[in-house]
Design a protein around this motif. Structure first.
Motif, PDB file in Angstrom:
ATOM      1  N   ALA A  49       0.799  -1.232   0.000  1.00  0.00           N
ATOM      2  CA  ALA A  49       0.000   0.000   0.000  1.00  0.00           C
ATOM      3  C   ALA A  49       0.828   1.276   0.000  1.00  0.00           C
ATOM      4  CB  ALA A  49      -0.946   0.002   1.198  1.00  0.00           C
ATOM      5  N   ASP A  50       2.105   1.186   0.303  1.00  0.00           N
ATOM      6  CA  ASP A  50       3.014   2.334   0.219  1.00  0.00           C
ATOM      7  C   ASP A  50       3.797   2.158  -1.072  1.00  0.00           C
ATOM      8  OD1 ASP A  50       5.100   4.166   0.325  1.00  0.00           O
ATOM      9  OD2 ASP A  50       5.580   3.776   2.434  1.00  0.00           O
ATOM     10  N   PHE A  51       3.471   2.935  -2.094  1.00  0.00           N
ATOM     11  CA  PHE A  51       4.104   2.749  -3.400  1.00  0.00           C
ATOM     12  C   PHE A  51       5.613   2.998  -3.381  1.00  0.00           C
ATOM     13  CE2 PHE A  51      -0.204   3.550  -5.549  1.00  0.00           C
ATOM     14  CZ  PHE A  51      -0.465   2.187  -5.614  1.00  0.00           C
ATOM     15  N   ASN A  52       6.108   3.732  -2.380  1.00  0.00           N
ATOM     16  CA  ASN A  52       7.563   3.890  -2.223  1.00  0.00           C
ATOM     17  C   ASN A  52       8.195   2.532  -1.908  1.00  0.00           C
ATOM     18  OD1 ASN A  52       7.901   6.978  -2.227  1.00  0.00           O
ATOM     19  ND2 ASN A  52       6.253   6.638  -0.771  1.00  0.00           N
ATOM     20  N   GLU A  53       7.486   1.705  -1.144  1.00  0.00           N
ATOM     21  CA  GLU A  53       7.958   0.343  -0.821  1.00  0.00           C
ATOM     22  C   GLU A  53       7.623  -0.631  -1.955  1.00  0.00           C
ATOM     23  OE1 GLU A  53       9.928  -0.286   1.749  1.00  0.00           O
ATOM     24  OE2 GLU A  53       9.769   1.833   2.253  1.00  0.00           O
ATOM     25  N   PHE A  54       6.453  -0.482  -2.540  1.00  0.00           N
ATOM     26  CA  PHE A  54       6.020  -1.319  -3.669  1.00  0.00           C
ATOM     27  C   PHE A  54       7.072  -1.283  -4.779  1.00  0.00           C
ATOM     28  CE2 PHE A  54       3.934  -1.986  -7.719  1.00  0.00           C
ATOM     29  CZ  PHE A  54       3.038  -3.008  -7.497  1.00  0.00           C
ATOM     30  N   TYR A  55       7.579  -0.089  -5.038  1.00  0.00           N
ATOM     31  CA  TYR A  55       8.579   0.101  -6.095  1.00  0.00           C
ATOM     32  C   TYR A  55       9.797  -0.804  -5.894  1.00  0.00           C
ATOM     33  CZ  TYR A  55      12.146   2.269  -8.966  1.00  0.00           C
ATOM     34  OH  TYR A  55      13.147   2.475  -9.885  1.00  0.00           O
ATOM     35  N   LYS A  56      10.158  -1.062  -4.647  1.00  0.00           N
ATOM     36  CA  LYS A  56      11.372  -1.828  -4.333  1.00  0.00           C
ATOM     37  C   LYS A  56      11.251  -3.308  -4.695  1.00  0.00           C
ATOM     38  CE  LYS A  56      12.512   1.387  -0.636  1.00  0.00           C
ATOM     39  NZ  LYS A  56      12.587   1.564   0.821  1.00  0.00           N
ATOM     40  N   TRP A  57      10.041  -3.845  -4.792  1.00  0.00           N
ATOM     41  CA  TRP A  57       9.886  -5.258  -5.153  1.00  0.00           C
ATOM     42  C   TRP A  57       9.135  -5.463  -6.467  1.00  0.00           C
ATOM     43  CZ3 TRP A  57       4.996  -7.132  -5.724  1.00  0.00           C
ATOM     44  CH2 TRP A  57       3.974  -6.444  -5.088  1.00  0.00           C
ATOM     45  N   THR A  74      -1.380  10.644  -0.201  1.00  0.00           N
ATOM     46  CA  THR A  74      -1.157  10.091   1.132  1.00  0.00           C
ATOM     47  C   THR A  74      -0.953   8.582   1.027  1.00  0.00           C
ATOM     48  OG1 THR A  74      -2.561  11.811   2.061  1.00  0.00           O
ATOM     49  CG2 THR A  74      -2.096   9.913   3.466  1.00  0.00           C
ATOM     50  N   VAL A  75       0.161   8.119   1.580  1.00  0.00           N
ATOM     51  CA  VAL A  75       0.525   6.701   1.538  1.00  0.00           C
ATOM     52  C   VAL A  75      -0.599   5.842   2.109  1.00  0.00           C
ATOM     53  CG1 VAL A  75       2.105   5.001   2.569  1.00  0.00           C
ATOM     54  CG2 VAL A  75       3.019   7.112   1.587  1.00  0.00           C
ATOM     55  N   ALA A  76      -0.875   4.741   1.415  1.00  0.00           N
ATOM     56  CA  ALA A  76      -1.839   3.725   1.854  1.00  0.00           C
ATOM     57  C   ALA A  76      -3.269   4.256   1.970  1.00  0.00           C
ATOM     58  CB  ALA A  76      -1.396   3.077   3.165  1.00  0.00           C
ATOM     59  N   GLN A  77      -3.572   5.304   1.224  1.00  0.00           N
ATOM     60  CA  GLN A  77      -4.920   5.878   1.239  1.00  0.00           C
ATOM     61  C   GLN A  77      -5.421   6.023  -0.196  1.00  0.00           C
ATOM     62  OE1 GLN A  77      -6.816   6.620   4.030  1.00  0.00           O
ATOM     63  NE2 GLN A  77      -5.140   5.507   5.001  1.00  0.00           N
ATOM     64  N   PRO A  78      -6.736   6.012  -0.391  1.00  0.00           N
ATOM     65  CA  PRO A  78      -7.264   6.258  -1.735  1.00  0.00           C
ATOM     66  C   PRO A  78      -6.674   7.543  -2.315  1.00  0.00           C
ATOM     67  CG  PRO A  78      -9.009   5.497  -0.307  1.00  0.00           C
ATOM     68  CD  PRO A  78      -7.801   5.724   0.574  1.00  0.00           C
ATOM     69  N   GLY A  79      -6.256   7.453  -3.571  1.00  0.00           N
ATOM     70  CA  GLY A  79      -5.617   8.585  -4.233  1.00  0.00           C
ATOM     71  C   GLY A  79      -4.102   8.503  -4.267  1.00  0.00           C
ATOM     72  N   HIS A  80      -3.496   7.644  -3.419  1.00  0.00           N
ATOM     73  CA  HIS A  80      -2.035   7.458  -3.456  1.00  0.00           C
ATOM     74  C   HIS A  80      -1.682   7.001  -4.867  1.00  0.00           C
ATOM     75  CE1 HIS A  80       2.001   6.751  -2.158  1.00  0.00           C
ATOM     76  NE2 HIS A  80       1.893   5.441  -1.966  1.00  0.00           N
ATOM     77  N   LEU A  81      -0.692   7.650  -5.490  1.00  0.00           N
ATOM     78  CA  LEU A  81      -0.429   7.473  -6.906  1.00  0.00           C
ATOM     79  C   LEU A  81       1.032   7.127  -7.177  1.00  0.00           C
ATOM     80  CD1 LEU A  81      -1.905   7.917  -9.704  1.00  0.00           C
ATOM     81  CD2 LEU A  81      -0.987  10.236  -9.627  1.00  0.00           C
ATOM     82  N   TYR A  82       1.230   6.188  -8.093  1.00  0.00           N
ATOM     83  CA  TYR A  82       2.557   5.790  -8.575  1.00  0.00           C
ATOM     84  C   TYR A  82       2.506   5.932 -10.093  1.00  0.00           C
ATOM     85  CZ  TYR A  82       6.083   2.185  -9.961  1.00  0.00           C
ATOM     86  OH  TYR A  82       7.119   1.488 -10.539  1.00  0.00           O
ATOM     87  N   GLU A  83       3.342   6.799 -10.646  1.00  0.00           N
ATOM     88  CA  GLU A  83       3.391   6.997 -12.092  1.00  0.00           C
ATOM     89  C   GLU A  83       4.762   6.597 -12.605  1.00  0.00           C
ATOM     90  OE1 GLU A  83       1.018  10.816 -13.263  1.00  0.00           O
ATOM     91  OE2 GLU A  83       2.068  11.220 -11.366  1.00  0.00           O
ATOM     92  N   TRP A  84       4.795   6.056 -13.817  1.00  0.00           N
ATOM     93  CA  TRP A  84       6.071   5.679 -14.428  1.00  0.00           C
ATOM     94  C   TRP A  84       6.047   5.981 -15.915  1.00  0.00           C
ATOM     95  CZ3 TRP A  84       2.199   2.248 -13.635  1.00  0.00           C
ATOM     96  CH2 TRP A  84       1.814   1.473 -14.717  1.00  0.00           C
ATOM     97  N   ALA A  85       7.247   6.158 -16.459  1.00  0.00           N
ATOM     98  CA  ALA A  85       7.426   6.334 -17.904  1.00  0.00           C
ATOM     99  C   ALA A  85       8.792   5.756 -18.260  1.00  0.00           C
ATOM    100  CB  ALA A  85       7.346   7.803 -18.293  1.00  0.00           C
ATOM    101  N   GLY A  86       8.790   4.762 -19.126  1.00  0.00           N
ATOM    102  CA  GLY A  86      10.037   4.119 -19.524  1.00  0.00           C
ATOM    103  C   GLY A  86       9.996   3.691 -20.970  1.00  0.00           C
ATOM    104  N   LYS A  87      11.152   3.310 -21.486  1.00  0.00           N
ATOM    105  CA  LYS A  87      11.235   2.851 -22.877  1.00  0.00           C
ATOM    106  C   LYS A  87      10.710   1.421 -23.017  1.00  0.00           C
ATOM    107  CE  LYS A  87      14.983   5.898 -24.094  1.00  0.00           C
ATOM    108  NZ  LYS A  87      16.398   6.085 -24.246  1.00  0.00           N
ATOM    109  N   GLU A  88      11.017   0.558 -22.049  1.00  0.00           N
ATOM    110  CA  GLU A  88      10.603  -0.840 -22.117  1.00  0.00           C
ATOM    111  C   GLU A  88       9.236  -1.077 -21.470  1.00  0.00           C
ATOM    112  OE1 GLU A  88      13.558  -3.798 -21.069  1.00  0.00           O
ATOM    113  OE2 GLU A  88      15.115  -2.302 -21.396  1.00  0.00           O
ATOM    114  N   THR A  89       8.957  -0.371 -20.386  1.00  0.00           N
ATOM    115  CA  THR A  89       7.718  -0.602 -19.636  1.00  0.00           C
ATOM    116  C   THR A  89       6.576   0.322 -20.043  1.00  0.00           C
ATOM    117  OG1 THR A  89       8.530   0.850 -17.880  1.00  0.00           O
ATOM    118  CG2 THR A  89       8.908  -1.526 -17.609  1.00  0.00           C
ATOM    119  N   GLY A  90       6.829   1.208 -20.987  1.00  0.00           N
ATOM    120  CA  GLY A  90       5.789   2.146 -21.395  1.00  0.00           C
ATOM    121  C   GLY A  90       5.520   3.166 -20.309  1.00  0.00           C
ATOM    122  N   SER A  91       4.314   3.696 -20.302  1.00  0.00           N
ATOM    123  CA  SER A  91       3.965   4.652 -19.251  1.00  0.00           C
ATOM    124  C   SER A  91       2.588   4.336 -18.707  1.00  0.00           C
ATOM    125  CB  SER A  91       4.008   6.090 -19.781  1.00  0.00           C
ATOM    126  OG  SER A  91       2.965   6.317 -20.702  1.00  0.00           O
ATOM    127  N   GLY A  92       2.402   4.749 -17.473  1.00  0.00           N
ATOM    128  CA  GLY A  92       1.113   4.508 -16.834  1.00  0.00           C
ATOM    129  C   GLY A  92       1.101   4.983 -15.407  1.00  0.00           C
TER     130      GLY A  92
END
Length: 179
Positions: A49-57, A74-92
Motif C-alpha cells: 500500500a506504500d508505493f515507495n515500498e512497492f517500487y522496491k519489489w 497520502t501513503v496507503a490511502q485512496p488517491g495514493h499514486l505511482y506513475e512511471w514512464a520508460g522505454k521498455e515498460t511504457g507509461s502509466g
C-alpha cells in the motif's frame, strides 16, 4: 489494375476476418497468483500500500530501473499514486481506489503507452497457518488489439503470470526480512 483489385480484395477479406474474429475472442481477462509469506500482515500491507515500498519489489521496476517514477498522495490511502514512464515498460499509473488495512488494497492500473487500457488490480492478504497468504489479481476488459495480442501470445496469464510470480517472490523476501 487486376493486381490492385486482388490486393484490395485480400485486404478487405483480412479486415473482415479480424473484425468478425474479434467477436469470438474473450472480452475479459483475469490473472491471479498467490504465495504465503511468513511475516506480519502489517509489514506485507505496508510493502503493497506504500508505493515507495512497492517500487522496491515491483517486477517491472526491476526490469527497467531507469524508468522515470513519481509518487504522490497520502501513503496507503485512496488517491495514493505511482506513475512511471520508460522505454521498455511504457507509461502509466497506479492509483489506490480503496483499502482495507492489513487485508486488501484495490488499485486502478492505467496503462497509457504503448496501448491505453485500465485494469483492476487487487492484493488480498489472509491468514494462513502461521503466515499470511497474499493473492495478486489483475482483471479487465480486452479491447480489439489486446484480444488479438492475447491470442497470439497465449493469453494474458502467459503474458504477465511470470511477472506476478517473480514479484511475489520479491515481496516475500522483502517482507520476511522485516523491511
Amino acid at each position: 489494375m487486376k493486381f490492385l483489385r486482388i490486393l484490395v480484395g485480400i485486404i478487405v477479406v483480412i479486415a473482415i476476418i479480424l473484425v468478425v474474429g474479434s467477436f469470438f475472442l474473450p472480452k475479459t481477462y483475469s490473472v491471479s497468483r498467490s504465495t504465503t509469506i511468513n511475516a506480519p500482515d502489517s509489514v506485507i500491507y505496508k510493502n503493497i500500500a506504500d508505493f515507495n515500498e512497492f517500487y522496491k519489489w515491483n517486477p517491472w521496476a526491476k526490469m527497467e530501473p531507469t524508468a522515470k517514477t513519481t509518487f504522490s498522495g497520502t501513503v496507503a490511502q485512496p488517491g495514493h499514486l505511482y506513475e512511471w514512464a520508460g522505454k521498455e515498460t511504457g507509461s502509466g499509473e497506479m492509483k489506490i481506489l480503496k483499502v482495507e488495512p492489513y487485508k486488501q488494497v484495490d488499485i486502478d492500473l492505467f496503462f497509457k503507452e504503448p496501448f491505453e487500457s485500465h485494469a483492476d488490480t487487487k492484493f488480498d492478504i489472509t491468514t494462513e497457518g502461521t503466515g499470511n497468504k497474499v493473492t495478486w489479481t489483475m482483471s479487465g476488459e480486452n479491447n480489439f488489439i489486446s484480444k488479438w495480442m492475447c491470442l497470439i501470445m497465449g493469453g494474458m496469464d502467459k503474458m504477465i503470470g511470470k511477472d506476478f510470480e517473480s514479484g511475489l517472490v520479491s515481496l516475500k523476501e522483502k517482507s520476511e526480512a522485516g523491511k
